[in-house]
Motif scaffolding. Structure first.
Motif, short mmCIF file in Angstrom:
data_model
loop_
_atom_site.label_atom_id
_atom_site.label_comp_id
_atom_site.label_asym_id
_atom_site.label_seq_id
_atom_site.Cartn_x
_atom_site.Cartn_y
_atom_site.Cartn_z
N LYS A 1 9.43 -28.75 -35.74
CA LYS A 1 9.57 -27.53 -34.94
C LYS A 1 10.03 -26.35 -35.79
O LYS A 1 9.56 -25.23 -35.59
N LEU B 1 9.92 -26.22 -27.56
CA LEU B 1 9.22 -27.24 -28.35
C LEU B 1 10.13 -28.42 -28.67
O LEU B 1 11.33 -28.23 -28.91
N VAL C 1 6.55 -31.74 -33.27
CA VAL C 1 5.45 -31.27 -32.45
C VAL C 1 4.17 -31.97 -32.91
O VAL C 1 3.82 -31.94 -34.08
#
Length: 64
Positions: free
Chosen positions: A5, A28, A32
């Motif tokens: 992230k 997020l 990710v």
């Protein structure tokens, strides 16, 4: 592909999107997945392909 992230936050800040970076920080997950979280990335104006390649993309920095 899994991307940290913080790398995405840095990508947003580098292109001058401070507000998007701040929002992405809270939205997020720490890791990710570009496929699984494509909708979230699009929400912040990020095309997953942008992250993986192209001039200045995270992919360039990671050697992809």
């Amino acid at each position: 592909m899994q991307i940290d992230k913080q790398q995405i936050i840095a990508f947003l800040k580098n292109r001058g999107d401070q507000q998007q970076a701040q929002q992405a920080e809270g939205a997020l997950p720490d890791q990710v997945d570009t496929d699984q979280h494509a909708d979230l990335l699009n929400r912040f104006g990020i095309n997953p392909q942008e992250l993986l390649g192209g001039a200045g993309g995270i992919g360039d920095k990671l050697g992809f």
